[in-house]
Design an enzyme around this catalytic site. Structure first.
Site, PDB file in Angstrom:
ATOM      1  N   ASP A 166       0.827  -1.200   0.000  1.00 32.99           N
ATOM      2  CA  ASP A 166       0.000   0.000   0.000  1.00 32.99           C
ATOM      3  C   ASP A 166       0.867   1.259   0.000  1.00 32.99           C
ATOM      4  O   ASP A 166       2.086   1.209   0.256  1.00 32.99           O
ATOM      5  CB  ASP A 166      -0.929  -0.020   1.221  1.00 32.99           C
ATOM      6  CG  ASP A 166      -2.275   0.611   0.942  1.00 32.99           C
ATOM      7  OD1 ASP A 166      -2.376   1.418  -0.001  1.00 32.99           O
ATOM      8  OD2 ASP A 166      -3.243   0.315   1.676  1.00 32.99           O
ATOM      9  N   ASP A 180     -10.456   1.713  -3.515  1.00 31.65           N
ATOM     10  CA  ASP A 180     -10.911   1.337  -2.178  1.00 31.65           C
ATOM     11  C   ASP A 180     -12.423   1.192  -2.120  1.00 31.65           C
ATOM     12  O   ASP A 180     -12.961   0.649  -1.151  1.00 31.65           O
ATOM     13  CB  ASP A 180     -10.465   2.380  -1.147  1.00 31.65           C
ATOM     14  CG  ASP A 180      -9.023   2.180  -0.701  1.00 31.65           C
ATOM     15  OD1 ASP A 180      -8.459   1.106  -0.974  1.00 31.65           O
ATOM     16  OD2 ASP A 180      -8.458   3.113  -0.097  1.00 31.65           O
TER      17      ASP A 180
END
Length: 725
Positions: free
Chosen positions: A463, A529
């Site tokens: 990430d 997301d």
């Protein structure tokens, strides 16, 4: 590029070079002792001998009128003001104000042309400017898939430092390309299409986020007005770079138009000492004679031909984030693993919260040690349980970031990217590690390497959750995004060298780092997301404009979307996620027996069809009814296809009209019928053909006429299978 034959060095008065591959021609003029000019990029021109190529060059020359200088001005691949070009220059920079304008000369022996037997080839050019003290090496490739790749390297041959301010590579587009399409977006709404007229002037898209960005143009497309998925001639450009970059479309009264791109450099970011070089990112160009699907297919086929492209079946992935967030304990997570295995999951990824003091997002980033508080026996019991169920184990990391509240930041505050006298404003209560600092880079490598050595980890979810602001590097705090980007590439490269079987996902607050250079080092991207299926009906198809479905992470969420609050039926969620690398992001312990059984059926369909989904050609229909979206995958040999028919709103038509099924063999007959478990029309009515027997029609009819859509209320999805008879 693969091995080549037919190697030649261009003489001083050479005919233009004609590279051909997959119905694309690239004609490059290497005559006149100048940097090369592209005379034609686009539709195939057939066999042209040297006389015809010289005639094409003559026919392409403009009248010497309207330019800033006497004579004609045709910009090169790297445009130069010294040649009379007053649009955006290719190379910008100076030696403290000197050598700011360049004029590269190309000698007879400095052009090498290589034709590849499988189609395409390479043009290598060396230009020199002794007055500026610079050398420019340019590589232009046409791949067997008809994709253009360009890269330039500038070397300082002078005695004092030369600062590179920018290096832009361009490709021309014709006047009939009257419309521009690129993409914008933000967190949870990545890759939103934007359309503008291609008029005189410059459309410039600059990204200063320090990562590829939510609002990157992604692919900057010029094309016929009204361009769409299945029609309209189109030319697209992509800058393969994971840091700051720029893309532009430029048209003037004296030039039909060009697309260009390169890295965006901050002042002083690249200063070349004597003998040092700077290489631009790869800039890609893709042509489509018949719309965006044609353009996209070149990118997809090129990526699938790479030796490192994943060729094993893409495993069904259960990610724990929206199931448990930071609530880690062995009992809860082993129960979730049991439920995941029962519905057919093949990979289990433990997300954020397993390390250091990381009980929420305020602390612990950078302390890459398993938390003794949460995991007194380490991760081994969970990993053993997961792998004992036959699943791979994956782990979330965010190696480029650090919380100020961490042991690492307290021990090494100088490892944070910053300018003198202040830290960058916090974002998500974190800062960025200066990975161009050798000590910081070595620390992160050692920690990740140690985790992978000690644990049976098959996958890293990598990430990157903040933009780079005030990103100063080193003791002098010079601009650091360029060095940071290269350091991340080196880190990934070294980690992959040590652990070649570990797969890596590029996740960046969702889809903020999706580009072809990061995908040289990763096997998957997290598209967003937001896994709300309604939003994903836009995000995934536009992500698919550049990369194939098998690289796009697409998860089935719970019935209540965490990012938007919407509620959707499982068929809509699962049918949307099916067209990607399928995963699950749902606390399955809370699902009832019927939901688990339906989910298992969708997982089973994915496993049955993932070879089709991940090797076939992606197609997107141009549907007249804006309430409907139709997309699918057609097998490379045309023998099989799967389509999703989805509604994103209530249709104004009742009953709805026809929807096309594109991309099939026009001369073959297909058996068209509903595909279970996506065959249930809820809150609506099926059509007479909506039976297991279906209908049999030629591919030409299915594309041009289509089939009648069933009556579907908003935010519903059904599947249609078409098999060649």
């Amino acid at each position: 590029m693969p091995e080549h034959d037919d190697v030649r060095t261009a003489p001083p008065s050479a005919a233009p070079v004609h590279l051909r591959a997959d119905d694309v021609s690239l004609v490059v003029d290497v005559d006149g002792g100048r940097l090369p000019r592209v005379l034609h990029w686009g539709t195939a021109l057939g066999d042209l001998d040297d006389a015809a190529l010289r005639a094409l060059r003559t026919a392409s020359r403009p009248a010497p009128r309207g330019f800033a200088v006497d004579g004609e001005v045709v910009p090169g691949v790297v445009p130069e003001q010294s040649a009379g070009w007053l649009g955006t220059p290719g190379l910008t920079g100076s030696r403290a104000g000197r050598a700011w304008s360049v004029a590269f000369g190309v000698a007879a022996g400095d052009v090498t042309v290589v034709h590849a037997p499988e189609g395409g080839g390479v043009v290598d050019v060396r230009g020199t400017d002794p007055h500026a003290g610079l050398e420019l090496r340019l590589r232009i490739e046409l791949t067997p898939q008809g994709l253009v790749r360009q890269r330039a390297t500038v070397r300082n041959t002078g005695d004092d430092a030369y600062e590179v301010a920018g290096l832009l590579l361009t490709l021309p587009v014709p006047l009939r390309a009257g419309e521009l399409l690129d993409l914008g977006g933000h967190w949870a709404r990545e890759r939103t299409p934007l359309r503008t007229a291609f008029t005189h002037g410059t459309r410039l898209r600059e990204n200063r986020r320090g990562r590829t960005g939510y609002d990157t143009p992604y692919v900057l497309v010029a094309g016929a007005p009204g361009l769409a998925h299945r029609h309209g001639e189109v030319w697209g450009l992509h800058v393969a770079w994971s840091g700051n970059h720029r893309s532009l479309a430029e048209r003037h009264h004296h030039h039909e138009g060009l697309l260009g791109g390169g890295e965006l450099l901050e002042p002083g970011e690249v200063r070349l000492a004597a003998g040092e070089s700077y290489a631009s990112p790869w800039v890609y160009g893709s042509y489509g004679a018949a719309g965006l699907d044609d353009l996209a297919s070149r990118f997809h086929r090129w990526m699938r031909a790479r030796p490192q492209h994943p060729r094993t079946p893409r495993p069904v992935t259960l990610n724990t984030w929206e199931a448990v967030y930071f609530r880690h304990d062995l009992g809860r997570l082993t129960e979730l693993a049991d439920a995941a295995a029962a519905v057919g999951a093949e990979r289990y990824v433990l997300d954020d919260g397993w390390f250091g003091s990381r009980r929420d997002d305020t602390s612990g980033l950078g302390d890459w040690y398993v938390s003794e508080e949460v995991w007194p026996d380490g991760l081994h019991p969970l990993i053993a349980h997961v792998t004992g169920l036959g699943m791979q184990f994956g782990l979330w990391v965010e190696p480029e970031m650090v919380n100020p509240d961490s042991d690492l930041a307290r021990a090494h505050p100088d490892w944070i990217l910053q300018v003198p006298g202040r830290l960058p404003l916090p974002a998500r209560q974190q800062q960025v590690l200066d990975l161009a600092n050798p000590d910081a880079w070595a620390y992160v490598l050692e920690r990740l390497d140690a985790l992978l050595i000690e644990h049976d980890i098959a996958y890293l979810k990598w990430d990157h959750n903040r933009d780079l602001v005030d990103a100063g590097h080193g003791a002098d705090r010079t601009p650091g995004v360029h060095g940071q980007t290269l350091a991340v590439y080196r880190l990934l490269d070294e980690l992959r060298r040590r652990h070649p079987r570990v797969e890596i996902e590029s996740c960046s607050s969702g889809g903020a780092r999706v580009d072809l250079e990061i995908l040289e080092r990763t096997e998957r991207v997290w598209a967003s997301d937001c896994i709300d299926a309604l939003e994903r009906q836009q995000i995934q198809p536009w992500t698919n404009l550049l990369i194939p479905l098998e690289l796009i992470g697409a998860h089935i969420g719970s019935g209540h979307a965490h990012s938007t609050g919407r509620a959707h039926e499982l068929a809509f969620r699962a049918g949307t996620a099916l067209f990607g690398h399928l995963g699950i992001e749902w606390d399955l312990r809370e699902a009832d027996g019927a939901q688990r059984a339906e989910l298992a059926a969708w997982v089973g369909l994915y496993k049955e069809l993932r070879d089709l989904l991940h090797t076939g050609t992606s197609v997107h229909a141009d549907v007249a009814d804006p309430a409907f979206a139709v997309h699918g995958v057609v097998a490379a040999d045309g023998s099989d296809a799967l389509f999703a028919v989805a509604t994103t709103a209530m249709s104004a038509q009742l009953p709805p009209g026809h929807v096309p099924l594109p991309g099939l063999d026009p001369d073959a007959t297909y058996h068209v019928r509903p595909q279970a478990p996506g065959d249930v029309v809820t809150h609506g009515l099926p059509c007479p053909w909506w039976t297991p027997e279906g209908v049999r029609l030629p591919g030409r009819v299915l594309e041009r006429v289509g089939v009648r859509a069933p009556v579907l209320s908003s935010e519903r999805l059904v599947l249609v299978r078409a098999t060649r008879v």
